[in-house]
Design a protein around this motif. Sequence first.
Motif, PDB file in Angstrom:
ATOM      1  N   GLY A 261       0.831  -1.207   0.000  1.00  0.00           N
ATOM      2  CA  GLY A 261       0.000   0.000   0.000  1.00  0.00           C
ATOM      3  C   GLY A 261       0.863   1.252   0.000  1.00  0.00           C
ATOM      4  O   GLY A 261       0.480   2.280  -0.562  1.00  0.00           O
ATOM      5  N   THR A 262       2.017   1.166   0.619  1.00  0.00           N
ATOM      6  CA  THR A 262       2.926   2.318   0.650  1.00  0.00           C
ATOM      7  C   THR A 262       3.414   2.620  -0.766  1.00  0.00           C
ATOM      8  O   THR A 262       3.394   3.774  -1.211  1.00  0.00           O
TER       9      THR A 262
ATOM     10  N   LEU B 276       0.955   4.327  -2.956  1.00  0.00           N
ATOM     11  CA  LEU B 276       0.881   5.785  -2.774  1.00  0.00           C
ATOM     12  C   LEU B 276       2.082   6.480  -3.422  1.00  0.00           C
ATOM     13  O   LEU B 276       1.964   7.553  -4.004  1.00  0.00           O
TER      14      LEU B 276
ATOM     15  N   THR C 139      -3.606   9.139  10.971  1.00  0.00           N
ATOM     16  CA  THR C 139      -3.579   8.046   9.997  1.00  0.00           C
ATOM     17  C   THR C 139      -2.339   7.220  10.241  1.00  0.00           C
ATOM     18  O   THR C 139      -1.490   7.561  11.073  1.00  0.00           O
ATOM     19  N   PHE C 140      -2.204   6.138   9.474  1.00  0.00           N
ATOM     20  CA  PHE C 140      -0.982   5.341   9.518  1.00  0.00           C
ATOM     21  C   PHE C 140       0.168   6.161   8.915  1.00  0.00           C
ATOM     22  O   PHE C 140      -0.039   6.962   8.005  1.00  0.00           O
TER      23      PHE C 140
ATOM     24  N   ALA D 283      -6.230   2.580   1.551  1.00  0.00           N
ATOM     25  CA  ALA D 283      -5.582   1.375   2.088  1.00  0.00           C
ATOM     26  C   ALA D 283      -6.535   0.583   2.977  1.00  0.00           C
ATOM     27  O   ALA D 283      -6.471  -0.638   3.038  1.00  0.00           O
ATOM     28  N   GLN D 284      -7.441   1.304   3.675  1.00  0.00           N
ATOM     29  CA  GLN D 284      -8.322   0.632   4.629  1.00  0.00           C
ATOM     30  C   GLN D 284      -9.741   0.453   4.097  1.00  0.00           C
ATOM     31  O   GLN D 284     -10.594  -0.058   4.820  1.00  0.00           O
TER      32      GLN D 284
ATOM     33  N   TYR E 230      -2.268  -5.672   2.759  1.00  0.00           N
ATOM     34  CA  TYR E 230      -1.634  -6.202   3.974  1.00  0.00           C
ATOM     35  C   TYR E 230      -2.596  -7.242   4.591  1.00  0.00           C
ATOM     36  O   TYR E 230      -3.816  -7.067   4.518  1.00  0.00           O
TER      37      TYR E 230
ATOM     38  N   TYR F 247      -4.909   6.009  16.320  1.00  0.00           N
ATOM     39  CA  TYR F 247      -3.460   6.081  16.398  1.00  0.00           C
ATOM     40  C   TYR F 247      -3.112   6.908  17.620  1.00  0.00           C
ATOM     41  O   TYR F 247      -3.545   8.068  17.676  1.00  0.00           O
TER      42      TYR F 247
HETATM   43  C1  LIG Z   1      -4.075   4.482   5.827  1.00  0.00           C
HETATM   44  C2  LIG Z   1      -2.948   3.627   5.355  1.00  0.00           C
HETATM   45  N1  LIG Z   1      -2.162   4.073   4.368  1.00  0.00           N
HETATM   46  C3  LIG Z   1      -1.142   3.333   3.887  1.00  0.00           C
HETATM   47  C4  LIG Z   1      -0.868   2.082   4.400  1.00  0.00           C
HETATM   48  C5  LIG Z   1       0.314   1.337   3.894  1.00  0.00           C
HETATM   49  O1  LIG Z   1       0.018   0.067   3.420  1.00  0.00           O
HETATM   50  P1  LIG Z   1       1.114  -1.109   3.457  1.00  0.00           P
HETATM   51  O2  LIG Z   1       1.275  -1.522   4.873  1.00  0.00           O
HETATM   52  O3  LIG Z   1       0.512  -2.166   2.596  1.00  0.00           O
HETATM   53  O4  LIG Z   1       2.364  -0.554   2.879  1.00  0.00           O
HETATM   54  C6  LIG Z   1      -1.668   1.570   5.424  1.00  0.00           C
HETATM   55  C7  LIG Z   1      -1.393   0.251   6.009  1.00  0.00           C
HETATM   56  O5  LIG Z   1      -1.713  -0.052   7.121  1.00  0.00           O
HETATM   57  C8  LIG Z   1      -2.733   2.363   5.918  1.00  0.00           C
HETATM   58  O6  LIG Z   1      -3.522   1.925   6.910  1.00  0.00           O
END
Ligand SMILES: Cc1ncc(COP(=O)(O)O)c(C=O)c1O
Length: 388
Positions: A76-77, A80, A101-102, A181-182, A205, A332
């Motif tokens: 997911g990273t 982006l 957020t993450f 991602a969520q 993930y 968080y």
């Molecule tokens: C909001 C958000 N953005 C980005 C990511 C990144 O995804 P990944 O862990 O697959 O790299 C996550 C993963 O938890 C997420 O929750």
Amino acid sequence: MPDTAPAPSHAPIQATKPILFIDLQAQRAKIGPRMDAAIGRVLAHGGFVMGPEVAELEKRLSAHCGAKHVLTCSSGTDALLIPLMAKGVGHGDAVLVPSFTFTATAEVVALAGAVPVFVDVLPDTFNIDPESLARGIKTARTRGLRPRAVIPVDLFGQPADMDEINALCEQEGVWVLADAAQSYGASYKNRHVGSLAEVSATSFYPSKPLGCYGDGGAVFTDDDELHQRMMQIRVHGQGKDRNENVCIGLTARLDTLQAAVLLEKLSVFDAEYAERQRIAQRYHQLLTGVVETPVVRPDRSSVWAQYTIKSKARDRIVTGLAAEKIPTSVLYPRPSHTQPAYRSFPIAGGGLPVTERLAREVVSLPMHAYLNAADQDRIVDAVRRAVG
Ligand SMILES: Cc1ncc(COP(=O)(O)O)c(C=O)c1O
């Protein structure tokens, strides 16, 4: 002891089965044989990188969510980062992101060489606050930065206020990269996540509603040219063949094995989505009046990546449930703008008071499509006891 000995009068106490935060094994019990066969097929054909399952998954996801192009990738990273690179976002640019957020949401902006500007969220949906976003765009300009993009996050599974955000961004000349991602599987005004912004990114993930057995992600867009550039970035900026590099890229492909896993999971995803709705609704009925239950706007749905409640007694809930061996997750507790790595980046005018309050009050309860009523009752009873 002779065979005929009477059974002891004190039967052993039945150990209660532990409650899992997300029960991937319950899903495996349902689709295990098919999954093993799908993995076996990849092992047999041996096309571990960009094997046929990858293209098949991209086709199936496109049909599922309505986006013209789907580019699967390594996480997911990266989902982006790839569009930011493809759009040439970098030095001197500001990208507006929520702090609640993450960490990946702001991380990719800094990796691209741009400046994340942190924006506040709404207290009920946890999603980016369009008014704070407008202030953040001004803050960026005041600091001599060029606002280039906004990354709204569909936090805990509910799409952000996409019409307001898209309209504001169009007016301000910035583009929108939805961090979904969520939220893959959720909808907004009868449109699916993946088709709500110029570009959207999701994560596979393992704990995500649609998760693989490792890292994985996907980017969604209707833009042919952008899709083409992103395909190049996914493989080292490769041009017409492997001997031509037309831009700086990454190794960011989704493994064929993970694509095979996702194809099987996608076949039960809609049924699991329906179960998640039912379970969330039941939590809502049982917890209303006990804690603040999550709010989903009437024009959209959540895929319930998390079922996140708010309470001033949050810490008591966490310790109370832990004492009863019920897992919780606080997402968080330290928002991005408070982290050592991000403290020096700007925050939107007016500050981030909602983010700071939510960080003290939120807690997510076990949530997955296989959560049974007895376990859910145990969780709810424990929450009731904890808040007193
Ligand atoms: C909001 C958000 N953005 C980005 C990511 C990144 O995804 P990944 O862990 O697959 O790299 C996550 C993963 O938890 C997420 O929750």
